[in-house]
Scaffold this motif. Structure first.
Motif, PDB file in Angstrom:
ATOM      1  N   TRP A 120       4.271  -4.869  -8.311  1.00 31.10           N
ATOM      2  CA  TRP A 120       3.113  -5.460  -8.982  1.00 31.10           C
ATOM      3  C   TRP A 120       2.377  -4.470  -9.865  1.00 31.10           C
ATOM      4  N   SER A 121       2.610  -3.195  -9.651  1.00 26.64           N
ATOM      5  CA  SER A 121       1.931  -2.215 -10.505  1.00 26.64           C
ATOM      6  C   SER A 121       2.443  -2.326 -11.944  1.00 26.64           C
ATOM      7  N   ARG A 122       3.568  -3.017 -12.128  1.00 21.39           N
ATOM      8  CA  ARG A 122       4.117  -3.175 -13.476  1.00 21.39           C
ATOM      9  C   ARG A 122       3.938  -4.582 -14.024  1.00 21.39           C
ATOM     10  N   GLU A 123       3.076  -5.349 -13.385  1.00 18.54           N
ATOM     11  CA  GLU A 123       2.931  -6.741 -13.803  1.00 18.54           C
ATOM     12  C   GLU A 123       2.611  -6.858 -15.295  1.00 18.54           C
ATOM     13  N   ARG A 124       3.289  -7.768 -15.965  1.00 19.55           N
ATOM     14  CA  ARG A 124       3.070  -7.979 -17.394  1.00 19.55           C
ATOM     15  C   ARG A 124       2.665  -9.420 -17.671  1.00 19.55           C
ATOM     16  N   PHE A 125       2.150  -9.606 -18.873  1.00 20.57           N
ATOM     17  CA  PHE A 125       1.723 -10.931 -19.318  1.00 20.57           C
ATOM     18  C   PHE A 125       2.262 -11.094 -20.728  1.00 20.57           C
ATOM     19  N   THR A 126       2.746 -12.267 -21.049  1.00 23.82           N
ATOM     20  CA  THR A 126       3.421 -12.401 -22.350  1.00 23.82           C
ATOM     21  C   THR A 126       2.489 -12.167 -23.534  1.00 23.82           C
ATOM     22  N   MET A 127       1.169 -12.202 -23.292  1.00 22.45           N
ATOM     23  CA  MET A 127       0.262 -11.929 -24.405  1.00 22.45           C
ATOM     24  C   MET A 127      -0.366 -10.550 -24.308  1.00 22.45           C
ATOM     25  N   ASP A 128       0.179  -9.697 -23.421  1.00 23.73           N
ATOM     26  CA  ASP A 128      -0.225  -8.292 -23.410  1.00 23.73           C
ATOM     27  C   ASP A 128      -0.071  -7.708 -24.802  1.00 23.73           C
ATOM     28  N   GLU A 129      -0.774  -6.634 -25.013  1.00 17.03           N
ATOM     29  CA  GLU A 129      -0.665  -5.957 -26.307  1.00 17.03           C
ATOM     30  C   GLU A 129       0.786  -5.572 -26.608  1.00 17.03           C
ATOM     31  N   GLY A 130       1.409  -4.948 -25.626  1.00 17.45           N
ATOM     32  CA  GLY A 130       2.776  -4.474 -25.841  1.00 17.45           C
ATOM     33  C   GLY A 130       3.754  -5.605 -26.121  1.00 17.45           C
ATOM     34  N   LEU A 131       3.636  -6.652 -25.347  1.00 18.66           N
ATOM     35  CA  LEU A 131       4.565  -7.757 -25.534  1.00 18.66           C
ATOM     36  C   LEU A 131       4.307  -8.476 -26.849  1.00 18.66           C
ATOM     37  N   SER A 132       3.031  -8.507 -27.251  1.00 16.44           N
ATOM     38  CA  SER A 132       2.700  -9.137 -28.516  1.00 16.44           C
ATOM     39  C   SER A 132       3.296  -8.335 -29.682  1.00 16.44           C
ATOM     40  N   LYS A 133       3.288  -7.046 -29.513  1.00  9.06           N
ATOM     41  CA  LYS A 133       3.896  -6.170 -30.520  1.00  9.06           C
ATOM     42  C   LYS A 133       5.388  -6.506 -30.657  1.00  9.06           C
ATOM     43  N   ALA A 134       6.036  -6.699 -29.519  1.00  4.11           N
ATOM     44  CA  ALA A 134       7.462  -7.040 -29.532  1.00  4.11           C
ATOM     45  C   ALA A 134       7.676  -8.373 -30.235  1.00  4.11           C
ATOM     46  N   VAL A 135       6.821  -9.325 -29.935  1.00  5.55           N
ATOM     47  CA  VAL A 135       6.946 -10.651 -30.537  1.00  5.55           C
ATOM     48  C   VAL A 135       6.826 -10.559 -32.052  1.00  5.55           C
ATOM     49  N   THR A 136       5.817  -9.830 -32.506  1.00 12.87           N
ATOM     50  CA  THR A 136       5.605  -9.693 -33.940  1.00 12.87           C
ATOM     51  C   THR A 136       6.804  -9.025 -34.614  1.00 12.87           C
ATOM     52  N   LYS A 137       7.281  -7.976 -33.991  1.00 14.90           N
ATOM     53  CA  LYS A 137       8.425  -7.268 -34.579  1.00 14.90           C
ATOM     54  C   LYS A 137       9.637  -8.188 -34.695  1.00 14.90           C
ATOM     55  N   VAL A 138       9.888  -8.945 -33.650  1.00 16.37           N
ATOM     56  CA  VAL A 138      11.047  -9.834 -33.667  1.00 16.37           C
ATOM     57  C   VAL A 138      10.892 -10.878 -34.770  1.00 16.37           C
ATOM     58  N   PHE A 139       9.682 -11.419 -34.885  1.00 14.87           N
ATOM     59  CA  PHE A 139       9.474 -12.434 -35.919  1.00 14.87           C
ATOM     60  C   PHE A 139       9.707 -11.844 -37.310  1.00 14.87           C
ATOM     61  N   VAL A 140       9.093 -10.699 -37.550  1.00 20.14           N
ATOM     62  CA  VAL A 140       9.194 -10.077 -38.879  1.00 20.14           C
ATOM     63  C   VAL A 140      10.651  -9.713 -39.185  1.00 20.14           C
TER      64      VAL A 140
ATOM     65  N   THR B 181       0.824  -1.211   0.000  1.00 21.38           N
ATOM     66  CA  THR B 181       0.000   0.000   0.000  1.00 21.38           C
ATOM     67  C   THR B 181       0.855   1.257   0.000  1.00 21.38           C
ATOM     68  N   LYS B 182       1.958   1.201   0.717  1.00 22.83           N
ATOM     69  CA  LYS B 182       2.828   2.371   0.821  1.00 22.83           C
ATOM     70  C   LYS B 182       3.788   2.485  -0.359  1.00 22.83           C
ATOM     71  N   GLY B 183       3.662   1.576  -1.313  1.00 27.68           N
ATOM     72  CA  GLY B 183       4.499   1.685  -2.515  1.00 27.68           C
ATOM     73  C   GLY B 183       5.957   1.338  -2.292  1.00 27.68           C
ATOM     74  N   CYS B 184       6.231   0.501  -1.297  1.00 26.06           N
ATOM     75  CA  CYS B 184       7.624   0.162  -0.992  1.00 26.06           C
ATOM     76  C   CYS B 184       8.295  -0.664  -2.087  1.00 26.06           C
ATOM     77  N   PHE B 185       7.496  -1.305  -2.940  1.00 23.71           N
ATOM     78  CA  PHE B 185       8.094  -2.196  -3.937  1.00 23.71           C
ATOM     79  C   PHE B 185       8.476  -1.462  -5.218  1.00 23.71           C
ATOM     80  N   LYS B 186       8.070  -0.191  -5.296  1.00 22.51           N
ATOM     81  CA  LYS B 186       8.367   0.561  -6.523  1.00 22.51           C
ATOM     82  C   LYS B 186       9.826   1.022  -6.524  1.00 22.51           C
ATOM     83  N   PRO B 187      10.379   1.200  -7.693  1.00 23.64           N
ATOM     84  CA  PRO B 187      11.735   1.753  -7.755  1.00 23.64           C
ATOM     85  C   PRO B 187      11.765   3.122  -7.101  1.00 23.64           C
ATOM     86  N   SER B 188      12.898   3.461  -6.497  1.00 22.97           N
ATOM     87  CA  SER B 188      12.990   4.752  -5.827  1.00 22.97           C
ATOM     88  C   SER B 188      12.955   5.883  -6.842  1.00 22.97           C
ATOM     89  N   GLY B 189      13.433   5.587  -8.044  1.00 19.89           N
ATOM     90  CA  GLY B 189      13.456   6.619  -9.071  1.00 19.89           C
ATOM     91  C   GLY B 189      14.537   7.656  -8.836  1.00 19.89           C
TER      92      GLY B 189
END
Length: 948
Positions: free
Chosen positions: A139-159, A21-29
């Motif tokens: 956890w605020s940055r949690e990603r999934f390999t089929m997220d839109e962004g990651l899918s974009k990366a996958v497509t680019k790499v393949f092409v 809750t206090k955001g302790c897991f975020k990078p200090s920046g």
RNA sequence: GGGCGAUUAGCUCAGUGGUAGAGCACUGCCUUCACACGGCAGGGGUCACAAGUUCGAACCUUGUAUCGCCCACCA
């Protein structure tokens, strides 16, 4: 007031929530801080936390919490993997249980929608389990390999890889999993030894040919020859004979030399196939003649290539049944059609037996390939698939490790890495699944003026592009005609369009490739795709490359190697500086844990019973490099006890008002015991810091265990009790401060390993601490700024040793623990006497002494204790067991005699004295001197006893 | 077939050239004012075997044995 014990079940979820809750897991920046990042090995979205995860994430969390406390700008990037096969399997099973239509009846779009639905509802429960473990991911940055962004990366790499020629389509043998009906990569195949048979089959020779075959007696001696009109081949897969296109013998094999160039008439199918010479045939194996089925065996494929044999697919590519277009060409009888491969096997054997062509059956253990997820026997299959040119990508990845840009820890894994990378095979990345990244390739009809990009061109023209629209544009440019995007879920393409003037189509339909990519294709991009690549985001600039990847050795090939390849190709940099490879968690007998064996321990059960801290610390203490971890409930319990020990030390501090001091001015600390514990703390800080830095988690945890239990609890706490209860207010105040300080510093050191109990104690010990200081996890890591006071250490160690000696003597003499005994120092010298008087209270208390006298003669009726080489002390007792006292002395005298003799012998050796380093020689001389002096005193004591 | 690793106390493991260690288990004593999830004190090892290098080997070299794992195209 603290309770008597820590209650993990109550405290752990509460503390975790407070941190998050206090955001302790975020990078200090903090722009001035060094960056430290780790990407989590993304667990399968279907996963449940097992011991391997628990270890893996504990070690990462230790590194992350450590570096965060060291003030770095820390990111632990979390996320999950879509896990193609596993997830599809789970949802299909669910469909079946609910009595719903199958995936194929449902159709692709509906099924994929259903998987997403499942993912939103029940996927990723492992995330909550990681939280139970204490993992401080952002956890605020949690990603999934089929997220839109990651899918974009996958497509680019393949092409991009396709355009560079590093991805291509090829028709070759793949590992076909008949259960999941998809190709899988070499890594997903397990070789397992099973009980099997060699069926020795007689293939009749064509054209009336016969030859003389040697006959052997029972002892294996050749006794003559017999005339044969057949040749025997042995096989463990008789059904493949339907697709045989040759029989191979070794060119030097005298038995069969004459048959090379002749033909056999294949039973059942009646096909003439040649007998060829090929070095692959091993005269020692089977009959020495081997049937060749190029389309269903990796060896045979190569033999077939060399000899120019046909490759006949006899099994259907939809299921492992005898079927398919080529079966016609192979002349396979109609009653074989549609038979399961194993049914076909039985039928082949029966047919051979009926024709009296089954020579004999041999029982053998054979190595068979199994799908690692499906557990069915893999069928090598000739299919069109997409391949990554891993060999080319591997070269920079090998060089990067050789140049030390990425280091493996422990180092010996580099060998494994090189070995695999140097022999790497093309990576089959297409999967005949629906759940995954769909391959950005579109098929159109072939053109006459230009072959397509695949190695074996096939009947397609291929367009690879990031989007369907771009593929369409490419196609329009290519065909110079109208192009339509064909509907999904139709297999094949429409090449039946009319061809116009100039050999050109007038209209073309493009079909999107049905296949998806191997899950590991997207995992390979994880360190940069999670940070926003291909966009040049701030996160990417800040957190890539990562510092460390932490994983088990079985993932080196699947993941580590592929991240290296992709990262170097697309980022031009290694993805991580260190690859820490940890062990596997085994059960107490050293067996791999598995559900099927029933020996799997559930980390969540252990957490519920003993707390996450106990599990984490148990694994940390066992996490030696290069060793597997054998975990048992008992071990976890022991470490829970350690947490209780710490808790009670804090309780002691609380009862004695040892709060949290603002700061300690080290040079002004007077009392030896306080100077001593500060010295010990300095050493502990150095050991723990070095241990974590070097990935020697067991050393770091071991140093903490020893310091907290043995040094702090067993001695320091006992030694300061007289001071805390005494009249000297100055000493009392100093001791309270030092005790509180050392305890707080210890909590910091232990925090990465046991985050919950330490945070709880930190909070509960808040008296005197300002609110702004906040959570323990945000505190600064202890520095080495304590002190190293040798004099104080010598003095306190002397006290400890003396107490130990007296206790030991008391024990041997059976002096009841409650009995207080008078004690005297005899001719000890001013210094020692003063020292003893300084610690009189402690000595009396811990050694249970009546009083301490200073004398110059052994009191009557006393048992002497020789302590060190200068001090003679003695214990007075009314009822001493003389025999026991003598026995004790005799035992030590015997040992001393032995030691002195052997060391003297060593010193008498001229070579030793001449060649050994001076300090070693001197050390030995001193030893003899000390021992001899001690022996004299012990002998005197022995004489004294005899007089009693 | 190739490669890697292991073999040290009953068990799990530290120890990489200079007097063999820890935790757990075991034995005895102790309800001593932080803690019985505890305290104190003990017993227990030819460091798998053999040869070599060395003044000196658990440690370095070579070989042997046993166990484990990984890779490799299933006659």
């Amino acid at each position: 007031m603290l309770d008597q014990r820590f209650d993990p079940a109550e405290a752990e979820p509460r503390l975790y929530k407070a941190w998050e809750t206090k955001g302790c897991f975020k990078p200090s920046g903090n722009p001035d801080a060094e960056v430290y990042s780790i990407v989590i090995p993304p667990p399968n979205v279907t996963g449940v936390l097992h011991m391997g995860h628990a270890l893996n994430n504990t070690l990462q969390d230790i590194l992350i919490r450590f570096e965060r406390m060291r003030g770095k700008n820390v990111l632990w990037q979390p996320g999950t993997d879509h896990a193609g096969i596993a997830t599809q399997m789970v949802v299909e099973r669910q469909l079946a249980e609910e009595g719903n239509v199958s995936r194929r009846d449902m159709g692709r779009d509906a099924f994929v929608a259903r998987v997403w639905e499942w993912k939103e509802q029940s996927g990723g429960s492992i995330v909550n389990q990681l939280k139970r473990l204490g993992a401080s991911c952002d956890w605020s940055r949690e990603r999934f390999t089929m997220d839109e962004g990651l899918s974009k990366a996958v497509t680019k790499v393949f092409v991009d890889l396709y355009n560079k020629g590093l991805i291509y389509r090829d028709k070759r043998l793949v590992n076909w999993d008949p259960h999941f009906q998809t190709a899988i990569s070499d890594l997903e195949v397990d070789q397992r030894e099973v009980n099997g048979h060699y069926w020795h089959l007689r293939y009749p020779l064509a054209d009336g040919v016969t030859y003389e075959h040697p006959v052997k007696d029972e002892d294996g001696n050749v006794t003559g020859t017999e005339t044969r009109n057949y040749i025997i081949v042995a096989t463990s897969r008789p059904e493949t004979m339907l697709g045989d296109t040759g029989v191979a013998v070794h060119p030097e094999d005298e038995r069969y030399k004459g048959l090379v160039g002749k033909f056999v008439e294949l039973p059942i199918v009646g096909r003439r196939v040649p007998i060829i010479a090929d070095e692959y045939a091993n005269p020692e194996k089977g009959s020495g003649a081997v049937k060749i089925t190029p389309a269903h065996d990796f060896n045979d494929f190569q033999v077939g290539e060399r000899a120019g044999l046909a490759k006949l697919n006899i099994l259907s590519a939809v299921a492992a049944i005898v079927d398919g277009a080529e079966a016609d060409a192979a002349g396979i009888p109609a009653d074989y059609r549609g038979l399961d491969r194993f049914k076909a096997r039985e039928k082949v054997i029966a047919d051979f037996e009926a024709a009296e062509l089954l020579d004999h059956i041999e029982n053998v253990k054979i190595e068979q390939p199994f799908g690692d997820r499906s557990n069915v026997v893999i069928e090598p299959w000739m299919t069109d698939q997409w391949y990554v040119d891993a060999k080319t990508l591997a070269q920079p990845a090998i060089a990067a490790v050789r140049e030390g840009k990425t280091k493996f820890v422990p180092e010996n894994w580099e060998k494994t890495y090189y070995n695999w990378m140097e022999n790497i095979q093309p990576w089959c990345v297409s999967r005949q699944l629906w759940w995954g990244h769909r391959i950005p390739a579109w098929f159109g009809p072939p053109s006459d003026d230009e072959g397509c990009r695949s190695k074996t061109s096939g009947p397609f023209r291929i367009f690879v592009a990031p989007t369907a629209e771009e593929a369409k544009a490419q196609a329009e440019e290519f065909y110079k005609c109208r192009v339509n995007l064909g509907p999904d879920n139709t297999v094949g393409y429409r090449a039946d369009q009319p061809v116009g003037p100039g050999n050109r189509y007038t209209e073309v339909d493009l079909q999107h490739d049905e296949d998806v990519l191997d899950t590991w294709f997207s995992s390979a991009l994880w360190p940069f795709s999670t940070q926003g690549w291909p966009d040049q985001t701030d996160d990417l600039k800040t957190f890539f490359p990562t510092a460390t990847v932490v994983t088990a050795f079985d993932i080196i090939f699947f993941w580590v190697a592929r991240m290296m390849m992709m990262s170097l190709e697309f980022m031009g940099e290694v993805p991580f500086r260190d690859a820490y490879i940890h062990a596997l968690v085994l059960d107490e007998k050293g067996q791999k844990m598995s559900k099927s064996k029933g020996n799997a321990m559930d980390p969540l059960d252990l957490i519920n019973e003993y707390g996450a801290d106990a599990l984490r610390f148990a694994m940390s203490r066992l996490a030696g490099q290069g060793r597997n971890i054998r975990l048992s409930k008992q071990v976890v319990e022991g470490n829970r006890n350690f947490a209780t020990k710490l808790w009670n030390a804090a309780r002691f501090a609380e009862m004695n008002e040892c709060g949290a001091p603002a700061c300690i001015d080290f040079p002004t600390v007077e009392s030896p015991v306080n100077r001593w514990i500060l010295s010990e703390l300095s050493t502990c800080i150095a050991d723990v810091t070095k241990g974590i830095e070097d990935f020697r988690f067991n050393d770091a945890a071991g140093a903490l265990y020893k310091f907290i239990w043995n040094t702090f609890c067993d001695w320091y706490v006992e030694l300061i009790k007289p001071l805390l209860g005494g009249m000297d207010d100055g000493a009392k105040s100093e001791t309270r401060q030092v005790c509180g300080y050392v305890l707080d510093e210890t909590l910091k050191l232990l925090h990465p390993f046991m985050p919950f109990v330490t945070e709880e104690l930190w909070e509960r010990r808040a008296t005197g601490r300002t609110a702004e200081q906040g959570f323990l996890m945000m505190q600064q890591w202890p520095a080495f700024t304590g002190l190293h006071d040798k004099a104080a250490s010598d003095e306190i160690n002397w006290v400890i040793d003396l107490i130990t000696e007296i206790r030991s003597l008391r024990n041997d003499l059976d002096i009841p623990a409650g009995t207080k005994v008078p004690f005297a120092l005899v001719n000890a010298g001013d210094e020692i006497e003063a020292r003893a008087m300084r610690h009189e209270d402690v000595l009396k208390r811990l050694a249970r002494l009546e009083d301490i006298a200073i004398t110059d003669a052994t009191p009557a009726g006393a048992v002497t204790l020789v302590f060190g080489d200068t001090v003679t002390a003695l214990v007075i007792a009314d009822l001493v067991d003389i025999d026991a006292a003598c026995k004790r002395l005799d035992k030590e005298l015997a040992q001393l005699d032995k030691d002195i003799t052997s060391t003297e012998k060593k010193l008498a050796n001229a070579d030793f004295v001449a060649r050994a380093p001076e300090e070693i020689v001197e050390e030995n001389r001193e030893r003899v001197r000390d021992w001899t002096a001690r022996r004299e005193k012990l002998r005197a004591a022995r004489k004294g006893l005899e007089g009693l």
